[in-house]
Design a protein around this motif. Sequence first.
Motif, short mmCIF file in Angstrom:
data_model
loop_
_atom_site.label_atom_id
_atom_site.label_comp_id
_atom_site.label_asym_id
_atom_site.label_seq_id
_atom_site.Cartn_x
_atom_site.Cartn_y
_atom_site.Cartn_z
N VAL A 90 0.84 -1.20 0.00
CA VAL A 90 0.00 0.00 0.00
C VAL A 90 0.87 1.26 0.00
N TRP A 91 1.91 1.25 0.83
CA TRP A 91 2.79 2.42 0.89
C TRP A 91 3.43 2.71 -0.47
N LEU A 92 3.93 1.68 -1.10
CA LEU A 92 4.58 1.87 -2.40
C LEU A 92 3.58 2.31 -3.45
N ALA A 93 2.35 1.82 -3.39
CA ALA A 93 1.33 2.24 -4.35
C ALA A 93 1.02 3.72 -4.22
N PHE A 94 1.09 4.23 -3.01
CA PHE A 94 0.77 5.64 -2.78
C PHE A 94 1.91 6.57 -3.20
N THR A 95 3.11 6.05 -3.34
CA THR A 95 4.26 6.91 -3.59
C THR A 95 4.10 7.76 -4.85
N ALA A 96 3.68 7.14 -5.96
CA ALA A 96 3.51 7.89 -7.21
C ALA A 96 2.33 8.86 -7.10
N ARG A 97 1.24 8.41 -6.48
CA ARG A 97 0.06 9.26 -6.34
C ARG A 97 0.37 10.52 -5.53
N ALA A 98 1.29 10.40 -4.59
CA ALA A 98 1.63 11.53 -3.72
C ALA A 98 2.20 12.71 -4.49
N GLN A 99 2.77 12.45 -5.66
CA GLN A 99 3.34 13.54 -6.45
C GLN A 99 2.27 14.55 -6.86
N ALA A 100 1.03 14.09 -7.01
CA ALA A 100 -0.04 14.96 -7.48
C ALA A 100 -1.04 15.34 -6.40
N ASP A 101 -0.82 14.88 -5.18
CA ASP A 101 -1.76 15.14 -4.09
C ASP A 101 -0.98 15.71 -2.90
N PRO A 102 -1.15 17.01 -2.59
CA PRO A 102 -0.36 17.63 -1.53
C PRO A 102 -0.52 16.96 -0.17
N GLU A 103 -1.73 16.50 0.16
CA GLU A 103 -1.94 15.87 1.46
C GLU A 103 -1.20 14.54 1.55
N LEU A 104 -1.28 13.76 0.48
CA LEU A 104 -0.55 12.49 0.45
C LEU A 104 0.96 12.74 0.44
N ARG A 105 1.38 13.77 -0.28
CA ARG A 105 2.81 14.08 -0.34
C ARG A 105 3.35 14.44 1.04
N ALA A 106 2.56 15.19 1.81
CA ALA A 106 2.98 15.55 3.16
C ALA A 106 3.12 14.31 4.04
N LEU A 107 2.20 13.36 3.90
CA LEU A 107 2.27 12.13 4.67
C LEU A 107 3.46 11.28 4.23
N ARG A 108 3.67 11.21 2.90
CA ARG A 108 4.82 10.46 2.39
C ARG A 108 6.11 11.03 2.94
N ASP A 109 6.23 12.35 2.92
CA ASP A 109 7.44 13.00 3.41
C ASP A 109 7.61 12.78 4.92
N ARG A 110 6.49 12.79 5.63
CA ARG A 110 6.57 12.52 7.07
C ARG A 110 7.07 11.11 7.32
N GLY A 111 6.56 10.14 6.56
CA GLY A 111 7.02 8.77 6.70
C GLY A 111 8.50 8.64 6.41
N TYR A 112 8.96 9.32 5.38
CA TYR A 112 10.38 9.30 5.01
C TYR A 112 11.21 9.87 6.15
N ASP A 113 10.79 11.02 6.69
CA ASP A 113 11.56 11.67 7.75
C ASP A 113 11.59 10.83 9.03
N VAL A 114 10.45 10.20 9.35
CA VAL A 114 10.40 9.35 10.55
C VAL A 114 11.34 8.16 10.39
N LEU A 115 11.34 7.55 9.21
CA LEU A 115 12.22 6.41 8.97
C LEU A 115 13.68 6.82 9.04
N HIS A 116 14.00 7.96 8.44
CA HIS A 116 15.39 8.41 8.44
C HIS A 116 15.86 8.71 9.87
N ALA A 117 15.01 9.38 10.63
CA ALA A 117 15.38 9.70 12.02
C ALA A 117 15.55 8.43 12.83
N GLY A 118 14.69 7.44 12.58
CA GLY A 118 14.82 6.17 13.29
C GLY A 118 16.12 5.46 12.95
#
Length: 209
Positions: A105-133
């Motif tokens: 599901v996460w990978l499926a959302f990755t491309a869609r996030a490029q065109a959806d600001p709300e999804l993009r913000a969540l994707r970026d949050r997930g990336y930042d949380v993973l990197h910090a971890g």
Amino acid sequence: MPRVVDPVERRRELAEAVWRVIRRDGLEQASVRNVAREAGLSMGSLRHYFDSQSKLLAFALNMVIERIEQRISALVPQTDPRLRAEQVLAELLPMDAERQAENEVWLAFTARAQADPELRALRDRGYDVLHAGCRRLVQDLLGAGASTADIDLQAERLHALIDGLAVHAATRPDRNGPERMAALVSRHLDDLAQGASQSQLRQARGVAQ
């Protein structure tokens, strides 16, 4: 007497219906109509909880992040940084059916996030949380004597490894099963621990001189 519906539980059920539609038919089929049908509800009932497709999808994506965070929070605390790292990283990889669903599901959302600001913000949050971890795990593994540059570099490497394994597991699960992923993570942690030991030895020699 009509059954009392828990709105929190109903939203989760709808998010799980989104997941099922995405995994079976693809993200482009996750319309309000299709998700309502999958959940056994009318479109009007679904819109009572989510007034737009964008909000429905954002909730479904956010639930991936929340589930991972909940599992990590529930882990038994470990004093050994190596064991702690292995446990945490296992929760980030598709080691079982539940985590496989989250990963797809996460990978499926990755491309869609490029065109959806709300999804993009969540994707970026997930990336930042993973990197910090990853950075926290590396910092614990390398110890107090590690330089910021070394920690940053090794955090990037670990982050890239986890991301890469997640993609490989979704692309070729026949070649990237739980045992192989666990072995690759274990080898990487071995390399980190060995590098940390060598660095500490060099520091000790420097102090002695």
